[in-house]
Design a protein around this motif. Structure first.
Motif, PDB file in Angstrom:
ATOM      1  N   ALA A 206       1.049  -1.238   0.102  1.00  0.00           N
ATOM      2  CA  ALA A 206       0.158  -0.152   0.114  1.00  0.00           C
ATOM      3  C   ALA A 206       1.001   1.264  -0.065  1.00  0.00           C
ATOM      4  CB  ALA A 206      -0.999  -0.136   1.146  1.00  0.00           C
ATOM      5  N   VAL A 207       2.050   1.235   0.676  1.00  0.00           N
ATOM      6  CA  VAL A 207       2.787   2.222   0.481  1.00  0.00           C
ATOM      7  C   VAL A 207       3.906   2.691  -0.523  1.00  0.00           C
ATOM      8  CG1 VAL A 207       4.684   3.450   2.231  1.00  0.00           C
ATOM      9  CG2 VAL A 207       2.776   2.325   3.156  1.00  0.00           C
ATOM     10  N   GLY A 208       4.136   1.483  -1.281  1.00  0.00           N
ATOM     11  CA  GLY A 208       5.241   1.581  -2.145  1.00  0.00           C
ATOM     12  C   GLY A 208       4.873   2.212  -3.536  1.00  0.00           C
ATOM     13  N   SER A 209       5.703   1.744  -4.560  1.00  0.00           N
ATOM     14  CA  SER A 209       5.352   2.277  -5.942  1.00  0.00           C
ATOM     15  C   SER A 209       4.087   2.131  -6.612  1.00  0.00           C
ATOM     16  CB  SER A 209       6.912   2.038  -6.862  1.00  0.00           C
ATOM     17  OG  SER A 209       6.775   0.756  -6.810  1.00  0.00           O
ATOM     18  N   ARG A 210       3.746   0.951  -6.227  1.00  0.00           N
ATOM     19  CA  ARG A 210       2.331   0.669  -6.493  1.00  0.00           C
ATOM     20  C   ARG A 210       1.281   0.863  -5.664  1.00  0.00           C
ATOM     21  NH1 ARG A 210       1.337   0.695 -11.134  1.00  0.00           N
ATOM     22  NH2 ARG A 210      -0.504  -0.719 -10.994  1.00  0.00           N
ATOM     23  N   GLY A 211       1.493   2.004  -4.772  1.00  0.00           N
ATOM     24  CA  GLY A 211       0.609   2.384  -3.887  1.00  0.00           C
ATOM     25  C   GLY A 211       0.731   3.882  -3.450  1.00  0.00           C
ATOM     26  N   MET A 212       0.978   4.217  -2.352  1.00  0.00           N
ATOM     27  CA  MET A 212       0.546   5.571  -2.069  1.00  0.00           C
ATOM     28  C   MET A 212       1.917   6.391  -2.604  1.00  0.00           C
ATOM     29  SD  MET A 212       0.452   7.195   1.973  1.00  0.00           S
ATOM     30  CE  MET A 212       2.265   6.582   2.255  1.00  0.00           C
ATOM     31  N   ALA A 213       3.107   5.872  -2.571  1.00  0.00           N
ATOM     32  CA  ALA A 213       4.160   6.705  -3.194  1.00  0.00           C
ATOM     33  C   ALA A 213       3.987   6.683  -4.783  1.00  0.00           C
ATOM     34  CB  ALA A 213       5.598   6.069  -2.905  1.00  0.00           C
ATOM     35  N   GLY A 214       3.376   5.712  -5.313  1.00  0.00           N
ATOM     36  CA  GLY A 214       3.433   5.753  -6.748  1.00  0.00           C
ATOM     37  C   GLY A 214       2.430   6.962  -7.195  1.00  0.00           C
ATOM     38  N   GLY A 215       1.289   6.839  -6.371  1.00  0.00           N
ATOM     39  CA  GLY A 215       0.159   7.848  -6.379  1.00  0.00           C
ATOM     40  C   GLY A 215       0.606   9.203  -6.540  1.00  0.00           C
ATOM     41  N   GLN A 216       1.431   9.350  -5.622  1.00  0.00           N
ATOM     42  CA  GLN A 216       2.184  10.741  -5.382  1.00  0.00           C
ATOM     43  C   GLN A 216       3.017  11.137  -6.518  1.00  0.00           C
ATOM     44  OE1 GLN A 216       1.385  13.234  -3.312  1.00  0.00           O
ATOM     45  NE2 GLN A 216       2.959  14.613  -3.308  1.00  0.00           N
ATOM     46  N   ALA A 217       3.390  10.257  -7.111  1.00  0.00           N
ATOM     47  CA  ALA A 217       4.388  10.384  -8.231  1.00  0.00           C
ATOM     48  C   ALA A 217       3.446  10.912  -9.537  1.00  0.00           C
ATOM     49  CB  ALA A 217       5.334   9.362  -8.684  1.00  0.00           C
ATOM     50  N   MET A 218       2.448  10.013  -9.596  1.00  0.00           N
ATOM     51  CA  MET A 218       1.652  10.282 -10.570  1.00  0.00           C
ATOM     52  C   MET A 218       0.985  11.788 -10.503  1.00  0.00           C
ATOM     53  SD  MET A 218      -0.737   6.871 -10.742  1.00  0.00           S
ATOM     54  CE  MET A 218       0.020   5.199 -10.819  1.00  0.00           C
ATOM     55  N   ASP A 219       0.596  12.122  -9.433  1.00  0.00           N
ATOM     56  CA  ASP A 219      -0.081  13.393  -8.924  1.00  0.00           C
ATOM     57  C   ASP A 219       0.900  14.457  -9.466  1.00  0.00           C
ATOM     58  OD1 ASP A 219      -1.747  15.194  -8.000  1.00  0.00           O
ATOM     59  OD2 ASP A 219      -1.301  14.987  -5.758  1.00  0.00           O
ATOM     60  N   LEU A 220       2.193  14.376  -9.034  1.00  0.00           N
ATOM     61  CA  LEU A 220       3.173  15.355  -9.503  1.00  0.00           C
ATOM     62  C   LEU A 220       3.453  15.499 -11.046  1.00  0.00           C
ATOM     63  CD1 LEU A 220       5.944  14.686  -6.798  1.00  0.00           C
ATOM     64  CD2 LEU A 220       4.372  16.860  -6.983  1.00  0.00           C
ATOM     65  N   ALA A 221       3.469  14.146 -11.517  1.00  0.00           N
ATOM     66  CA  ALA A 221       3.577  14.142 -12.833  1.00  0.00           C
ATOM     67  C   ALA A 221       2.419  15.083 -13.759  1.00  0.00           C
ATOM     68  CB  ALA A 221       4.072  12.737 -13.383  1.00  0.00           C
ATOM     69  N   ALA A 222       1.267  15.252 -13.171  1.00  0.00           N
ATOM     70  CA  ALA A 222       0.047  15.562 -13.754  1.00  0.00           C
ATOM     71  C   ALA A 222       0.031  17.171 -13.853  1.00  0.00           C
ATOM     72  CB  ALA A 222      -1.149  14.777 -13.191  1.00  0.00           C
ATOM     73  N   VAL A 223       0.774  17.417 -12.790  1.00  0.00           N
ATOM     74  CA  VAL A 223       0.865  19.024 -12.775  1.00  0.00           C
ATOM     75  C   VAL A 223       0.978  19.718 -14.314  1.00  0.00           C
ATOM     76  CG1 VAL A 223       1.479  21.079 -11.732  1.00  0.00           C
ATOM     77  CG2 VAL A 223       1.610  18.982 -10.398  1.00  0.00           C
ATOM     78  N   GLY A 224      -0.002  20.661 -14.227  1.00  0.00           N
ATOM     79  CA  GLY A 224       0.185  21.397 -15.810  1.00  0.00           C
ATOM     80  C   GLY A 224      -0.580  20.720 -17.003  1.00  0.00           C
TER      81      GLY A 224
ATOM     82  N   PRO B   1      -4.937  15.170 -17.754  1.00  0.00           N
ATOM     83  CA  PRO B   1      -5.385  13.767 -17.845  1.00  0.00           C
ATOM     84  C   PRO B   1      -6.727  13.571 -17.856  1.00  0.00           C
ATOM     85  CG  PRO B   1      -4.846  14.257 -15.396  1.00  0.00           C
ATOM     86  CD  PRO B   1      -4.574  15.665 -16.255  1.00  0.00           C
ATOM     87  N   ASP B   2      -7.167  12.470 -18.534  1.00  0.00           N
ATOM     88  CA  ASP B   2      -8.745  12.019 -18.506  1.00  0.00           C
ATOM     89  C   ASP B   2      -9.089  11.563 -17.194  1.00  0.00           C
ATOM     90  OD1 ASP B   2      -7.486   9.363 -18.463  1.00  0.00           O
ATOM     91  OD2 ASP B   2      -7.893   9.030 -20.413  1.00  0.00           O
ATOM     92  N   ILE B   3     -10.316  11.111 -16.990  1.00  0.00           N
ATOM     93  CA  ILE B   3     -10.803  10.638 -15.991  1.00  0.00           C
ATOM     94  C   ILE B   3     -10.313   9.492 -15.335  1.00  0.00           C
ATOM     95  CG2 ILE B   3     -12.779   9.738 -16.888  1.00  0.00           C
ATOM     96  CD1 ILE B   3     -12.962  11.600 -13.795  1.00  0.00           C
ATOM     97  N   ALA B   4      -9.970   8.304 -16.229  1.00  0.00           N
ATOM     98  CA  ALA B   4      -9.530   7.204 -16.017  1.00  0.00           C
ATOM     99  C   ALA B   4      -7.938   7.287 -15.357  1.00  0.00           C
ATOM    100  CB  ALA B   4      -9.367   6.143 -17.260  1.00  0.00           C
ATOM    101  N   GLU B   5      -7.203   8.228 -15.769  1.00  0.00           N
ATOM    102  CA  GLU B   5      -5.950   8.588 -15.175  1.00  0.00           C
ATOM    103  C   GLU B   5      -6.113   8.980 -13.788  1.00  0.00           C
ATOM    104  OE1 GLU B   5      -1.922  10.857 -16.213  1.00  0.00           O
ATOM    105  OE2 GLU B   5      -3.344  10.827 -17.830  1.00  0.00           O
ATOM    106  N   LEU B   6      -6.899  10.031 -13.592  1.00  0.00           N
ATOM    107  CA  LEU B   6      -7.291  10.715 -12.472  1.00  0.00           C
ATOM    108  C   LEU B   6      -7.557   9.607 -11.254  1.00  0.00           C
ATOM    109  CD1 LEU B   6      -7.334  13.149 -10.692  1.00  0.00           C
ATOM    110  CD2 LEU B   6      -9.766  13.470 -11.531  1.00  0.00           C
ATOM    111  N   GLU B   7      -8.801   8.598 -11.697  1.00  0.00           N
ATOM    112  CA  GLU B   7      -9.177   7.934 -10.854  1.00  0.00           C
ATOM    113  C   GLU B   7      -8.053   6.803 -10.398  1.00  0.00           C
ATOM    114  OE1 GLU B   7     -12.235   4.089 -10.952  1.00  0.00           O
ATOM    115  OE2 GLU B   7     -12.896   5.923 -12.055  1.00  0.00           O
ATOM    116  N   ASP B   8      -7.262   6.465 -11.681  1.00  0.00           N
ATOM    117  CA  ASP B   8      -6.032   5.560 -11.123  1.00  0.00           C
ATOM    118  C   ASP B   8      -4.805   6.064 -10.268  1.00  0.00           C
ATOM    119  OD1 ASP B   8      -4.691   3.165 -11.631  1.00  0.00           O
ATOM    120  OD2 ASP B   8      -3.162   4.128 -12.849  1.00  0.00           O
ATOM    121  N   MET B   9      -4.858   7.352 -10.434  1.00  0.00           N
ATOM    122  CA  MET B   9      -3.832   8.076  -9.496  1.00  0.00           C
ATOM    123  C   MET B   9      -4.391   8.023  -8.040  1.00  0.00           C
ATOM    124  SD  MET B   9      -2.565  12.077  -9.636  1.00  0.00           S
ATOM    125  CE  MET B   9      -4.332  12.728  -9.097  1.00  0.00           C
TER     126      MET B   9
END
Length: 296
Positions: free
Chosen positions: A147-165, A168-176
């Motif tokens: 839950a904490v690692g790259s396929r969990g919370m840390a990965g989600g934070q990375a996706m969030d930072l990568a999406a700035v600016g 993304p579509d709704i599916a990408e937002l949900e996955d994040m």
């Protein structure tokens, strides 16, 4: 929801007392680091994740002290994630739970180390011999690590930072958000269930997972709504921060009213997932409703 409020308060007091016992004494060296750990972990909050540990345990017949270690572990992981999310390199926030963020109350280096130390302590709590057999402790460590690692919370934070600016579509937002917020919520339920006296049947685990998936996403949708509509005096954090950072949110992507409709749809699906549990699932049903009605 007076009954839920009372149950939430009981859970908050229980995990607060347990955290106070397991966190390092600030008199111990290095005292400033220990002060920062306690500051971040003991500042009053919703304690949703430990509450889910307690309620998942109760759903399957366990309410005893065996639940306290996983409840503390998930709250420490949550506190660590908030410390790091608030850092200048991440979301650069000054306010958390109505108080200065950890790096503002102490300093940036101490905050980073406090988050690191809270994460390590969380796993130590799960690994220590105690009321559970070694096999279940190992499964708990595995669940939380996932839950904490790259396929969990840390990965989600990375996706969030990568999406700035970007847009993304709704599916990408949900996955994040399934990774960033939902993974730890789901793990909290699984850790509580692992404390139960007997192994869960496959359909019971599937129902619990479906509930966790839905409330995890609903929680994030409501957080996005509150970033637009919330008052900092209630939310305990800076309002409008996501928009100022050009971060994508549900209201920014699909609008405020559609976001509210989606949150209600997730709430209904979460409640439906609990049908097999009958009245035993009533507290979790009330929680699903609370998640999309809260103002903080």
């Amino acid at each position: 929801m007076p009954e839920l409020t009372e149950t939430l308060n009981d859970g908050q007091q229980r995990v607060q007392a347990a955290l106070d016992q397991v966190l390092p004494d600030p008199a111990l060296t290095p005292s400033r680091l220990h002060e920062a750990m306690r500051y971040a972990a003991l500042t009053p909050g919703k304690r949703l994740r430990p509450f889910l540990v307690y309620q998942a345990g109760a759903l399957f017949g366990e309410t005893g002290a065996v639940l306290d270690a996983p409840a503390c572990a998930v709250e420490m992981i949550h506190a660590y994630s908030l410390i790091h999310d608030d850092l200048p390199a991440m979301d650069d926030d000054d306010l958390r739970r109505g108080q200065p963020t950890c790096h503002r109350a102490f300093d940036e280096a101490t905050a980073i180390l406090a988050g690191d130390a809270l994460q390590a302590l969380a796993f130590r709590l799960l690994a220590e011999p105690g009321l559970l057999d070694a096999g279940r402790r190992i499964r708990m460590v595995e669940e939380l690590a996932r839950a904490v690692g790259s396929r969990g919370m840390a990965g989600g934070q990375a996706m969030d930072l990568a999406a700035v600016g970007r847009q993304p579509d709704i599916a990408e937002l949900e996955d994040m958000h399934i990774h960033k917020t939902g993974a730890l919520i789901l793990a909290s339920l699984r850790l509580g269930a692992l404390c139960a006296p007997h192994a869960l049947e496959a359909d019971a685990q599937a129902a619990l997972d479906r509930f966790g998936h839905c409330i995890g996403l609903a929680f994030q949708v409501q957080d996005d709504i509150l970033d637009v509509t919330g008052d900092a005096n209630h939310t305990g954090k800076t309002s409008g921060a996501d928009a100022r950072r050009d971060k994508i949110t549900y209201p920014g992507l699909i609008g405020l009213e559609e976001s509210r409709r989606f949150a209600a749809e997730l709430r209904d699906e979460a409640m439906d997932a609990l049908t097999r549990f009958g009245q035993a699932g009533d507290t979790l049903r009330s929680l699903a409703d609370y998640i999309i009605q809260r103002d903080h």
